[in-house]
Structures are given as structure tokens and as C-alpha cells.
Design an enzyme around this catalytic site. Structure first.
Site, PDB file in Angstrom:
ATOM      1  N   GLU A 137      10.197  21.988  62.796  1.00  0.00           N
ATOM      2  CA  GLU A 137      11.128  21.105  62.099  1.00  0.00           C
ATOM      3  C   GLU A 137      11.222  21.508  60.627  1.00  0.00           C
ATOM      4  O   GLU A 137      10.216  21.799  59.974  1.00  0.00           O
ATOM      5  CB  GLU A 137      10.652  19.654  62.195  1.00  0.00           C
ATOM      6  CG  GLU A 137      11.536  18.668  61.436  1.00  0.00           C
ATOM      7  CD  GLU A 137      11.028  17.232  61.505  1.00  0.00           C
ATOM      8  OE1 GLU A 137      11.818  16.314  61.219  1.00  0.00           O
ATOM      9  OE2 GLU A 137       9.846  17.029  61.843  1.00  0.00           O
ATOM     10  N   LYS A 158      19.306  15.232  63.377  1.00  0.00           N
ATOM     11  CA  LYS A 158      18.388  14.143  63.689  1.00  0.00           C
ATOM     12  C   LYS A 158      19.089  12.799  63.504  1.00  0.00           C
ATOM     13  O   LYS A 158      19.642  12.515  62.444  1.00  0.00           O
ATOM     14  CB  LYS A 158      17.173  14.252  62.763  1.00  0.00           C
ATOM     15  CG  LYS A 158      15.973  13.411  63.123  1.00  0.00           C
ATOM     16  CD  LYS A 158      14.800  13.774  62.202  1.00  0.00           C
ATOM     17  CE  LYS A 158      13.529  13.069  62.583  1.00  0.00           C
ATOM     18  NZ  LYS A 158      12.381  13.494  61.727  1.00  0.00           N
ATOM     19  N   CYS A 167      10.923  15.596  66.142  1.00  0.00           N
ATOM     20  CA  CYS A 167       9.809  14.784  65.658  1.00  0.00           C
ATOM     21  C   CYS A 167       9.791  13.410  66.340  1.00  0.00           C
ATOM     22  O   CYS A 167       9.739  13.310  67.551  1.00  0.00           O
ATOM     23  CB  CYS A 167       9.864  14.691  64.143  1.00  0.00           C
ATOM     24  SG  CYS A 167       8.252  14.326  63.377  1.00  0.00           S
TER      25      CYS A 167
END
Length: 458
Positions: free
Chosen positions: A44, A156, A194
Site C-alpha cells: 500500500e 480506497k 488495508c
């Protein structure tokens, strides 16, 4: 005959500049090609950086001038892929967006550079990055095919905690899976970034698209991450790759540390080569000029289990059942091991050299959970050697078996490789569980996601 693939993770940290990080990515991709890797996942925010420990001068009701200056530095380090703030989707993928007069492409050229690296190496790249579009930043992932270039990109949808101050929310439409064929094996792949992996409905949106390769770039180095990855593999009956950075405090950029850029550059050499960690489902090692150096595995010794020989600076020995499954009592009172233990076939382990750590555990600390590689606890020090992220990258099979890793406190580990991956195993696992099909009760339960087609892509 099934087509077997080699999948790899790069547990590497962001360099001091974006150009240096791109250079390191290029070197890693070329090493992956030499190792016969078909697909490579980066952590990430690898490009652009994960600003760990930085608060950007923000408190409830107040933002400082120093924090705004930090955000300016971070904004300038982010990647411009030439997309729009809302996300142009297929128009971006197919290069249908308007290009400024006199320019060859939109953005800062990072997209073109990634496509060049994939094309030259023949490795399918999945790269975590921080993307700037308009006046906002987005945490994203880009899928780069060696033949077709960028075939997809997502942002995200739910930044975690303080990330919400610096990252905008991406559109759920970007959760669309992509398909590709590698060495005759058809892959349907998608990424959850994540703590999106803690969102059950988001996970299910990917399961519904029949993914057989589930990618989880992360910044979470907690012990709880590995069980989550194993659960996702069991639920999805997909292979799961999770990549995290392993970072010492001294590797953070100068605008976070408050030191001069020149001094920070002396402490970090982004051009050093990567250390490959290779295996058929487990780790073996080879040469690197990195500070953390493990020599090449010698020729395969006859009658050696699984053909794994023992290079001299490493120790390979048997693990007793007590060592594999330590009791809570032993974990509470016993010392932590001074090296990272990583299982290889036939109940052997690979002990990677690490700094001696004999830190006494606090009596009030809960007992450590059984791990494949027990991370050590390092107290914060003034020389910047303490870890602010311990890594933990891993590769999981479609029934939850740990195929490689997790790697704890191994810096610039280069490549964690799982070989002989048979994607037919995903269908074998669907005999008794297909959470988006035969096990879904879709006559009673239904999920809808705004702007996202949940049907498997063609």
C-alpha cells in the site's frame, strides 16, 4: 495439464524520492523476471509513500502552518496518473481523456513508466500508490499488464483513522475486478486495500465477482493481520497476497523527521539491490548486495527433503510440536526468539539473522498468539533504528494454508515467492463452499453496490 504460476510480493519501503522509488521498483521487477515470477505485488502507498507517524499538525478544531507545509511536501510526492477527481474509469484505462496541447500523455508519466517496466520484464505488476487528482489525494492500486498496459485502477473507498485527513474517499465503482490470462491460466483479480479487508460487504463484493486472486496491499503490521488473510482465503477460495512495507524510523522522509534532506539521503540508499526470498510455497534465499545479505542456496544436495540445502549463515533444524504450537503459558513467560523463524517443508525452519533482542515482556501484556514467524518488540530509540512498521507480508492458499511468510522485520526483502501455484485449486475448494454462489442463499440475501456490477467480469 494445469498451468502453474509463480506469484511474488515485494516487501520494500518507499525511498526518499518518487524517482528513487520508481528506480527501486524497476530493479525489483527485473529481479522478479529473472526469478521466473509471473505476477508481483507491491505494498500500500509504495509510490507516494505512507506518512507513518505524521499528524500533519491537526487537532480537533485546529490545523497548524507546519502541518500544511508537510501536506504540501506529501502532495508533491504523490503520483499523477492523469485521471479525474471523480475517476474516469474505462475512459482512463482506454486513454480517451483529453490530453493538453503539446503533451504526449496525461499526468506525470508514472503510468507510462510502469507500463514500460511491465512490458520489458513480462511481469504483471500490481502497485500500491498515492494518486493526486485535482486538489485531493487518493490511496490506490493500479493493475499493469505486460501486453495491454494499465487494465484497471481503483481507489480506497474508506481511509482509516487519520488517513481521512489526507486521503479522499474513492468511488465504489473502482472495486471492479479485472481479468487477464498469464501462461495459459485465466485470472480474475481484485484488490482490497488495508482495512477495507475488515469491511465484510466490501469483501463480499469481490467474492461476488468470482475472484481467484485476492490482493491485499496493507500498512497493518499487527499480529491480527495474518488470521484475517487466512479467513479471506477460506471464504473466497482464492489465493491471497498481502504486501506491507518494513520501515525503520530513519527511513521516513525528512519532512516527517524534521531533519535536513541531505542528512536523510546519506542514511538511505534507494539504489541498493533487492534480496530475493524464493520458494515452492516456502522460502529459500539468494544473493544480494543489500545490507541484509543472504548468500545463494548451494546446489541441491541429494537426499535432502524437498531439495532444500542449508546455506552456512542460516540454520535449518527441526521444530518440535511445542515450538510449532507454543502454549500460552510458555509464551507469557518465555523469551522471544532472536531471529525470524519461517517454516519450510517437513517441519524445518529458516532462521534469518537479526539483531539480538532479549527484551523482557511486560507482565500485563497479553500472551502472543501462535505465529509462523514471531515478531520481536523493539523499544523506540534515538538513532532511528526502531521499526515503525514490521512488515508481515504473506501468501495464502485457497483453503487458508500459509504458503509463504509472514516476513517480520525483514527490510527490503525483495521477493517473497510462492511457486507452482495451481489456480484449479480454487475450483477444487468450491466443492463445499462458494460464498457468492451455492453457499450464498441469494434468494434471501442480496448485496447492491452503487455504480458496481457484481457479476463476474467476462
Amino acid at each position: 495439464m494445469p498451468q502453474l504460476l509463480s506469484l511474488a510480493i515485494s516487501q520494500s519501503h518507499t525511498a526518499l524520492t518518487t524517482s528513487a522509488t520508481l528506480s527501486a521498483l524497476t530493479s525489483t521487477a527485473h529481479e522478479a523476471a529473472r526469478q521466473g515470477v509471473h505476477l508481483l505485488l507491491f505494498p500500500e502507498a509504495y509510490l507516494g509513500g505512507y506518512p507513518r507517524t505524521c499528524n500533519f499538525g491537526a487537532t480537533v478544531g485546529s490545523r497548524s502552518d507546519e502541518g500544511r507545509e508537510q501536506f504540501l511536501q506529501y502532495f508533491h510526492n504523490a503520483i499523477d496518473l492523469g485521471d479525474t477527481p471523480r475517476g474516469a474509469g474505462d475512459d482512463w484505462v482506454q486513454r480517451k481523456l483529453e490530453v493538453a496541447k503539446g503533451q504526449e500523455y496525461r499526468g506525470d508519466g508514472t503510468r507510462e513508466e510502469l507500463e514500460k517496466v511491465a512490458r520489458e520484464t513480462g511481469v504483471f505488476l500490481v502497485v500500491g500508490l498515492v494518486e493526486r487528482a485535482g486538489g485531493s489525494l487518493y490511496c490506490g492500486v493500479v493493475y499493469v499488464c505486460p501486453r495491454e498496459g494499465c487494465i484497471g485502477k481503483r481507489r480506497k473507498v474508506m481511509p482509516t483513522g487519520s488517513e481521512r485527513l489526507i486521503w479522499a474517499q474513492g468511488s465504489p465503482s473502482t472495486l471492479r475486478a479485472v481479468t487477464t490470462t498469464i501462461a495459459g491460466a485465466k485470472l480474475t483479480l481484485a484488490a482490497a486495500i488495508c482495512w477495507e479487508n475488515y469491511m465484510p460487504l466490501l469483501r463480499y463484493s469481490l467474492y461476488s465477482q468470482n475472484v481467484n486472486l485476492y490482493l491485499a496491499p496493507t500498512a497493518d503490521a499487527r499480529d491480527t493481520w495474518l488470521p484475517l488473510m487466512r479467513t479471506i482465503a477460506c471464504e473466497s477460495r482464492a489465493y491471497v497476497l498481502s504486501a506491507n512495507q518494513c520501515v525503520r524510523r530513519k527511513h521516513l522522509p525528512s519532512w516527517i523527521l524534521g531533519v535536513s534532506p541531505g542528512k536523510a539521503a546519506q542514511e538511505q540508499d534507494p539504489t541498493k539491490k533487492q534480496l530475493p526470498i524464493d520458494s515452492k510455497y516456502r522460502e529459500t534465499t539468494s544473493t544480494s548486495t543489500n545490507d541484509f545479505s543472504i548468500p545463494k542456496t548451494p546446489p541441491i544436495a541429494p537426499n535432502t527433503p524437498q531439495g532444500i540445502a542449508s546455506p552456512s549463515p542460516l540454520h535449518i533444524g527441526s521444530i518440535s510440536s511445542d515450538d510449532r504450537h507454543p502454549s500460552p503459558l510458555k509464551q507469557r513467560s518465555g523469551r522471544r526468539r532472536s531471529s525470524n523463524l519461517m517454516p519450510i517443508p517437513d517441519n524445518h525452519f529458516l532462521a534469518l539473522p537479526s539483531e539480538e533482542a532479549s527484551v523482557a515482556e511486560d507482565a500485563d501484556e497479553p500472551p502472543a498468539k501462535p505465529q509462523q514467524s514471531q515478531p520481536s518488540t523493539t523499544n523506540e530509540s534515538e538513532d532511528g533504528e526502531e521499526f515503525v512498521s514490521r512488515g508481515g507480508s504473506c501468501i495464502i492458499g485457497p483453503t487458508g494454508d500459509v504458503l509463504a511468510g509472514p516476513l517480520w522485520e525483514v527490510e527490503d526483502a525483495g521477493l517473497l515467492i510462492a511457486r507452482d501455484i495451481d489456480f484449479d485449486d480454487c475450483e477444487r475448494g468450491r466443492l463445499d463452499l462458494d460464498v457468492a454462489g451455492s453457499y450464498s442463499r441469494n434468494d434471501a440475501f442480496e448485496l447492491k453496490v452503487t455504480g458496481l456490477d457484481l457479476n463476474p467480469p467476462p
